[in-house]
Design a protein around this motif. Structure first.
Motif, short mmCIF file in Angstrom:
data_model
loop_
_atom_site.label_atom_id
_atom_site.label_comp_id
_atom_site.label_asym_id
_atom_site.label_seq_id
_atom_site.Cartn_x
_atom_site.Cartn_y
_atom_site.Cartn_z
N ALA A 363 0.84 -1.20 0.00
CA ALA A 363 0.00 0.00 0.00
C ALA A 363 0.88 1.25 0.00
CB ALA A 363 -0.92 -0.01 1.22
N PRO A 364 0.43 2.33 -0.64
CA PRO A 364 1.21 3.58 -0.64
C PRO A 364 1.19 4.24 0.73
CG PRO A 364 -0.90 3.90 -1.72
CD PRO A 364 -0.81 2.43 -1.43
N LYS A 365 2.16 5.11 0.95
CA LYS A 365 2.28 5.77 2.26
C LYS A 365 1.08 6.68 2.55
CE LYS A 365 7.32 5.66 2.47
NZ LYS A 365 8.56 6.46 2.58
N ALA A 366 0.47 7.21 1.50
CA ALA A 366 -0.67 8.09 1.72
C ALA A 366 -1.79 7.36 2.45
CB ALA A 366 -1.18 8.62 0.38
N LEU A 367 -2.00 6.11 2.15
CA LEU A 367 -3.01 5.32 2.85
C LEU A 367 -2.56 4.99 4.26
CD1 LEU A 367 -4.50 2.70 0.35
CD2 LEU A 367 -5.68 4.57 1.48
N LEU A 368 -1.30 4.60 4.41
CA LEU A 368 -0.81 4.16 5.72
C LEU A 368 -0.75 5.31 6.72
CD1 LEU A 368 2.07 1.76 4.65
CD2 LEU A 368 -0.30 1.21 5.17
N HIS A 369 -0.72 6.56 6.24
CA HIS A 369 -0.67 7.72 7.13
C HIS A 369 -2.06 8.26 7.43
CE1 HIS A 369 3.74 8.55 5.77
NE2 HIS A 369 3.63 7.54 6.61
N SER A 370 -3.10 7.63 6.89
CA SER A 370 -4.48 8.10 7.12
C SER A 370 -5.05 7.42 8.36
CB SER A 370 -5.34 7.80 5.89
OG SER A 370 -6.70 8.01 6.17
N ARG A 371 -5.49 8.23 9.33
CA ARG A 371 -6.02 7.65 10.56
C ARG A 371 -7.34 6.94 10.33
NH1 ARG A 371 -9.06 8.85 15.21
NH2 ARG A 371 -8.07 8.06 17.14
N GLY A 372 -8.19 7.51 9.47
CA GLY A 372 -9.46 6.86 9.17
C GLY A 372 -9.25 5.50 8.53
N PHE A 373 -8.28 5.43 7.60
CA PHE A 373 -7.97 4.14 6.98
C PHE A 373 -7.43 3.17 8.02
CE2 PHE A 373 -4.76 1.35 5.15
CZ PHE A 373 -5.51 0.65 4.22
#
Length: 466
Positions: A363-373
């Motif tokens: 998964a890209p970092k943008a997803l891993l840094h999302s608290r909701g995700f």
């Protein structure tokens, strides 16, 4: 001459004796040398003769052993061939017996269904005759017997309605639509049962039959009743070439692989489907066209997820295909061959988390840094916490993770793992899992998280310049 004789006569007798002795001595010495040499030569010749005799005996022994080995090997080969012939004969006899048994069962089943149809027809005829007779009976007698007769007729009608009636399926030719036969079929039959009955009734071998309903080819394992409805009313029968049917059977049985076939056969969808149903990784030998066929690739990855590596680039971007491959691969290894575009989509990553948390490695970092995700991810799979380092100290994320998977606590931050209260409440929750223990665990995590946040704020204020 007289002078010479006189000179010889003048030689002393002693000298002549000395000369004779010297000659005799030299001859003796020669004999002393020649005699041992002759003895040695004789011994060598004797040893050579003995060696030749031993060599000849050894050669005879080796030749005998070789002949015996050849004889044994020939006997073993003959025995192996005889055993193979016996096994082949037994297998052929078994296959023949099984085919005859299947044919007999199909014939018996068809006869039974026809008998049931006849019974139903006669019963309906009898009911119609009884109704006509009741209508012709005098009114007085009818008035006396009508209640009882009416109840009996209703019970009989209800009983016949409860009996499942066989369905007659009309089998037509694929070309021309001419009716070939009518098969009384049970409602629980599959398409293979129908093919066996057609073989017994009409004579076309089962492996050469292709049944079509509308514009769709019917599969052998498919039930005749789709979605619990009525069975098929009629089907079209298409006969395929016997050589092609034998080739398809050999591929299905594993006698031939796709790599053994020519390009035309590897481009045949039915042959490739038969191969990947048994050996999914043979998708690598299919033609490029069929490696991009969604039905073929789904069939392959449903058997072995690693077959995804041989699919076309377009199908490796297909969400359903990749998820099917991941379900049938070890530890989500099929994600390795999926397209990178899929991992940018939360609607793919979240369902994939149910299969394996390792999907987050792609998964890209943008997803891993999302608290909701992160909250949604740990709700689906608590072990996903190990791939979310930014939220391992977030008490809400940790709580959602360990509620679903207490083992995920090993991935929580040091703040929570060092809290004796959190460890105690987690142990109690893992033991009984009541709602009370869940709320107490939540409170302990929240308290530990708040304490850690307060300590970090105090430290930050103390380190700030005045």
């Amino acid at each position: 001459r007289v002078g010479s004789s006189l000179a010889r006569d003048r030689v002393p007798a002693k000298a002549r004796r000395r000369q004779s002795m010297a000659q005799w001595t030299s001859g003796g010495r020669a004999r002393d040398v020649v005699t041992p040499l002759a003895a040695a030569t004789s011994g060598a010749r004797l040893a050579l003769a003995q060696a030749e005799a031993a060599l000849q005996a050894e050669l005879q022994r080796i030749e005998g052993a070789r002949a015996a080995a050849v004889e044994r090997a020939t006997a073993q080969e003959l025995e192996a061939r005889r055993a193979a012939a016996e096994r082949a004969a037994q297998e052929e006899a078994s296959a023949t017996a099984e085919r005859q048994t299947r044919d007999a069962h199909a014939v018996v089943e068809v006869a039974r269904r026809r008998a049931e149809l006849e019974v139903h027809r006669l019963s309906e005829h009898a009911a119609t005759a009884a109704a006509a007779a009741a209508a012709a009976t005098p009114s007085a007698v009818g008035s006396l017997a009508s209640p009882a007769r009416g109840a009996m007729e209703q019970q009989e009608a209800a009983r016949w309605r409860e009996v499942p009636r066989p369905v007659v399926i009309c089998v037509r030719g694929a070309i021309g639509g001419r009716a070939l036969c009518h098969i009384p079929a049970a409602r629980e039959w599959t398409v293979r049962h129908l093919k066996a009955a057609i073989e017994a009734e009409e004579g076309t071998p089962l492996k050469q039959q292709r049944l079509i309903s509308g514009d769709r080819l019917l599969e052998d394992a498919e039930p005749l009743r789709r979605d619990g409805g009525e069975p098929l009313a009629d089907v079209s029968l298409m006969r395929v070439d016997q050589a092609w049917a034998s080739l398809l059977e050999d591929v299905s049985d594993g006698i031939l692989s796709l790599g053994d076939l020519d390009e035309e056969a590897r481009n045949d969808k039915e042959i490739v489907l038969a191969a990947v149903r048994e050996r999914a990784l043979e998708l690598s030998d299919a033609s490029l066209r069929l490696r991009g066929d969604r039905e073929v690739v789904l069939e392959a990855v449903s058997r072995h997820g690693d077959a995804l590596q041989y699919a076309s680039e377009e199908l490796r971007r297909d969400r359903a295909v990749v998820l099917a491959a991941a379900r049938n691969s070890y530890d989500g290894r099929a994600f390795t061959w999926a397209s990178d575009e899929l991992f940018k989509r939360a609607d793919f990553v979240l369902p994939a988390l149910v299969i394996s948390q390792d999907v987050l490695r792609f998964a890209p970092k943008a997803l891993l840094h999302s608290r909701g995700f992160a909250l949604e991810a740990v709700k689906l799979n608590g072990r996903a916490l190990q791939h979310l380092p930014d939220f391992q100290d977030d008490w809400q994320v940790v709580f959602e993770a360990i509620v679903g998977c207490p083992d995920a606590f090993a991935c929580a931050g040091d703040t929570f793992r060092a809290s004796a209260e959190v460890v105690r409440e987690l142990s109690l929750f893992a033991t009984n899992g009541t709602a009370l223990q869940k709320s107490r665990l939540r409170a302990a995590l929240e308290t530990a998280g708040a304490a850690a946040a307060g300590a970090s704020c105090t430290c930050a204020c103390a380190c700030a310049p005045e």
